[in-house]
Design a protein around this motif. Structure first.
Motif, PDB file in Angstrom:
ATOM      1  N   LEU A   1      -1.223   1.779  10.261  1.00 27.72           N
ATOM      2  CA  LEU A   1      -1.730   2.934   9.533  1.00 27.72           C
ATOM      3  C   LEU A   1      -3.229   3.111   9.728  1.00 27.72           C
ATOM      4  N   VAL A   2      -3.990   2.071   9.471  1.00 36.66           N
ATOM      5  CA  VAL A   2      -5.451   2.205   9.517  1.00 36.66           C
ATOM      6  C   VAL A   2      -5.995   2.327  10.941  1.00 36.66           C
ATOM      7  N   ASN A   3      -5.217   1.939  11.950  1.00 37.31           N
ATOM      8  CA  ASN A   3      -5.667   2.067  13.336  1.00 37.31           C
ATOM      9  C   ASN A   3      -5.134   3.315  14.027  1.00 37.31           C
ATOM     10  N   ALA A   4      -4.332   4.111  13.325  1.00 29.21           N
ATOM     11  CA  ALA A   4      -3.687   5.282  13.928  1.00 29.21           C
ATOM     12  C   ALA A   4      -4.641   6.464  14.054  1.00 29.21           C
ATOM     13  N   HIS A   5      -4.427   7.244  15.125  1.00 27.95           N
ATOM     14  CA  HIS A   5      -5.159   8.496  15.335  1.00 27.95           C
ATOM     15  C   HIS A   5      -4.261   9.694  15.048  1.00 27.95           C
ATOM     16  N   SER A   6      -2.950   9.462  14.983  1.00 28.98           N
ATOM     17  CA  SER A   6      -1.988  10.515  14.662  1.00 28.98           C
ATOM     18  C   SER A   6      -0.722   9.852  14.103  1.00 28.98           C
ATOM     19  N   LEU A   7       0.175  10.668  13.557  1.00 36.48           N
ATOM     20  CA  LEU A   7       1.431  10.110  13.048  1.00 36.48           C
ATOM     21  C   LEU A   7       2.263   9.513  14.175  1.00 36.48           C
TER      22      LEU A   7
ATOM     23  N   GLN B   1      -0.437  14.882   3.114  1.00 39.98           N
ATOM     24  CA  GLN B   1      -0.599  16.220   2.574  1.00 39.98           C
ATOM     25  C   GLN B   1       0.060  17.215   3.525  1.00 39.98           C
ATOM     26  N   VAL B   2       0.818  18.136   2.957  1.00 37.63           N
ATOM     27  CA  VAL B   2       1.527  19.143   3.759  1.00 37.63           C
ATOM     28  C   VAL B   2       0.550  20.201   4.268  1.00 37.63           C
ATOM     29  N   ALA B   3       1.081  21.183   5.038  1.00 31.93           N
ATOM     30  CA  ALA B   3       0.263  22.256   5.617  1.00 31.93           C
ATOM     31  C   ALA B   3      -0.569  22.935   4.535  1.00 31.93           C
ATOM     32  N   PRO B   4      -1.762  23.329   4.820  1.00 30.61           N
ATOM     33  CA  PRO B   4      -2.366  23.380   6.141  1.00 30.61           C
ATOM     34  C   PRO B   4      -2.987  22.058   6.599  1.00 30.61           C
ATOM     35  N   GLN B   5      -3.089  21.053   5.730  1.00 34.56           N
ATOM     36  CA  GLN B   5      -3.680  19.767   6.117  1.00 34.56           C
ATOM     37  C   GLN B   5      -2.794  19.034   7.120  1.00 34.56           C
ATOM     38  N   SER B   6      -1.523  18.832   6.800  1.00 30.34           N
ATOM     39  CA  SER B   6      -0.552  18.156   7.668  1.00 30.34           C
ATOM     40  C   SER B   6      -1.076  16.823   8.206  1.00 30.34           C
ATOM     41  N   ALA B   7      -1.478  15.953   7.277  1.00 31.24           N
ATOM     42  CA  ALA B   7      -2.055  14.668   7.683  1.00 31.24           C
ATOM     43  C   ALA B   7      -1.986  13.668   6.536  1.00 31.24           C
ATOM     44  N   ILE B   8      -2.042  12.379   6.890  1.00 38.22           N
ATOM     45  CA  ILE B   8      -2.224  11.329   5.896  1.00 38.22           C
ATOM     46  C   ILE B   8      -3.711  11.298   5.590  1.00 38.22           C
ATOM     47  N   THR B   9      -4.057  11.378   4.304  1.00 40.97           N
ATOM     48  CA  THR B   9      -5.465  11.490   3.931  1.00 40.97           C
ATOM     49  C   THR B   9      -5.952  10.436   2.928  1.00 40.97           C
TER      50      THR B   9
ATOM     51  N   ASN C   1       2.097   1.459  -9.821  1.00 38.67           N
ATOM     52  CA  ASN C   1       0.768   1.225 -10.389  1.00 38.67           C
ATOM     53  C   ASN C   1      -0.163   0.777  -9.272  1.00 38.67           C
ATOM     54  N   PHE C   2      -1.274   1.481  -9.130  1.00 44.26           N
ATOM     55  CA  PHE C   2      -2.250   1.150  -8.095  1.00 44.26           C
ATOM     56  C   PHE C   2      -3.198   0.061  -8.591  1.00 44.26           C
ATOM     57  N   ALA C   3      -3.621  -0.800  -7.687  1.00 41.47           N
ATOM     58  CA  ALA C   3      -4.588  -1.845  -8.012  1.00 41.47           C
ATOM     59  C   ALA C   3      -5.987  -1.250  -8.157  1.00 41.47           C
ATOM     60  N   GLU C   4      -6.223  -0.140  -7.473  1.00 41.25           N
ATOM     61  CA  GLU C   4      -7.512   0.562  -7.543  1.00 41.25           C
ATOM     62  C   GLU C   4      -7.275   2.019  -7.158  1.00 41.25           C
ATOM     63  N   GLN C   5      -8.284   2.814  -7.325  1.00 39.32           N
ATOM     64  CA  GLN C   5      -8.175   4.236  -6.999  1.00 39.32           C
ATOM     65  C   GLN C   5      -7.924   4.425  -5.504  1.00 39.32           C
ATOM     66  N   ALA C   6      -7.126   5.422  -5.169  1.00 44.55           N
ATOM     67  CA  ALA C   6      -6.853   5.727  -3.756  1.00 44.55           C
ATOM     68  C   ALA C   6      -8.158   6.063  -3.045  1.00 44.55           C
ATOM     69  N   ARG C   7      -8.256   5.626  -1.782  1.00 44.46           N
ATOM     70  CA  ARG C   7      -9.472   5.926  -1.007  1.00 44.46           C
ATOM     71  C   ARG C   7      -9.110   6.817   0.175  1.00 44.46           C
ATOM     72  N   LYS C   8     -10.059   7.648   0.536  1.00 43.79           N
ATOM     73  CA  LYS C   8      -9.862   8.597   1.627  1.00 43.79           C
ATOM     74  C   LYS C   8      -9.841   7.861   2.959  1.00 43.79           C
ATOM     75  N   ILE C   9      -8.877   8.228   3.814  1.00 45.65           N
ATOM     76  CA  ILE C   9      -8.811   7.716   5.188  1.00 45.65           C
ATOM     77  C   ILE C   9      -8.554   8.905   6.102  1.00 45.65           C
ATOM     78  N   GLY C  10      -8.742   8.671   7.384  1.00 47.45           N
ATOM     79  CA  GLY C  10      -8.369   9.687   8.368  1.00 47.45           C
ATOM     80  C   GLY C  10      -9.209  10.942   8.319  1.00 47.45           C
ATOM     81  N   PRO C  11      -8.601  12.065   8.492  1.00 47.24           N
ATOM     82  CA  PRO C  11      -7.171  12.308   8.412  1.00 47.24           C
ATOM     83  C   PRO C  11      -6.406  11.779   9.632  1.00 47.24           C
TER      84      PRO C  11
ATOM     85  N   TYR D   1       0.846  -1.199   0.000  1.00 49.15           N
ATOM     86  CA  TYR D   1       0.000   0.000   0.000  1.00 49.15           C
ATOM     87  C   TYR D   1       0.874   1.238   0.000  1.00 49.15           C
ATOM     88  N   ILE D   2       0.306   2.340  -0.501  1.00 53.92           N
ATOM     89  CA  ILE D   2       0.965   3.644  -0.409  1.00 53.92           C
ATOM     90  C   ILE D   2      -0.026   4.610   0.216  1.00 53.92           C
ATOM     91  N   ALA D   3       0.451   5.348   1.205  1.00 54.65           N
ATOM     92  CA  ALA D   3      -0.360   6.366   1.858  1.00 54.65           C
ATOM     93  C   ALA D   3       0.126   7.737   1.419  1.00 54.65           C
TER      94      ALA D   3
END
Length: 87
Positions: A73-79, A12-20, A40-50, A7-9
Motif C-alpha cells: 500500500l505505502v509503496n504503490a503509485h496506483s491501485l 474515495q470515489v470519483a472525481p478523486q478515484s484514489a486511496i487517500t 476503532n482506530f489507534a490514531e487519527q487517519a493520516r493522508k497518503i498518496g493519492p 490498517y484500514i485505507a
C-alpha cells in the motif's frame, strides 16, 4: 481475517478515484446484537498518496473489502501496484 487487520485505507470515489487516507486499527468489536462490527482506530487517519485508480488499468474501482499488505500500500503509485499482479 479480522484478527489480521492492522490498517484500514480509505478509497474515495470519483472525481478523486484514489486511496487517500490510512489509519492503524486498535480493535474490531461486534456492534450490539447485530452482524456488524465497529473499527476503532489507534490514531487519527493520516493522508497518503493519492494512490489513483488508472483509467485503463488492470484493477477496477473497489466495490467491497480488499486486502493487501501495508508495504504494498505505502509503496504503490496506483491501485494496479497493489492488486494488479500479485506475487
Amino acid at each position: 481475517m479480522r484478527p489480521q487487520i492492522k490498517y484500514i485505507a480509505v478509497y474515495q470515489v470519483a472525481p478523486q478515484s484514489a486511496i487517500t487516507y490510512v489509519a492503524p486499527v486498535s480493535s474490531i468489536e461486534p456492534w450490539r446484537e447485530t452482524n456488524k462490527f465497529v473499527v476503532n482506530f489507534a490514531e487519527q487517519a493520516r493522508k497518503i498518496g493519492p494512490i489513483p485508480l488508472l483509467k485503463n488499468g488492470i484493477v477496477k474501482a473497489p466495490q467491497s473489502i480488499r486486502y493487501t499488505k501495508y508495504e504494498r500500500l505505502v509503496n504503490a503509485h496506483s491501485l494496479d501496484d497493489i492488486w494488479g499482479k500479485l506475487p
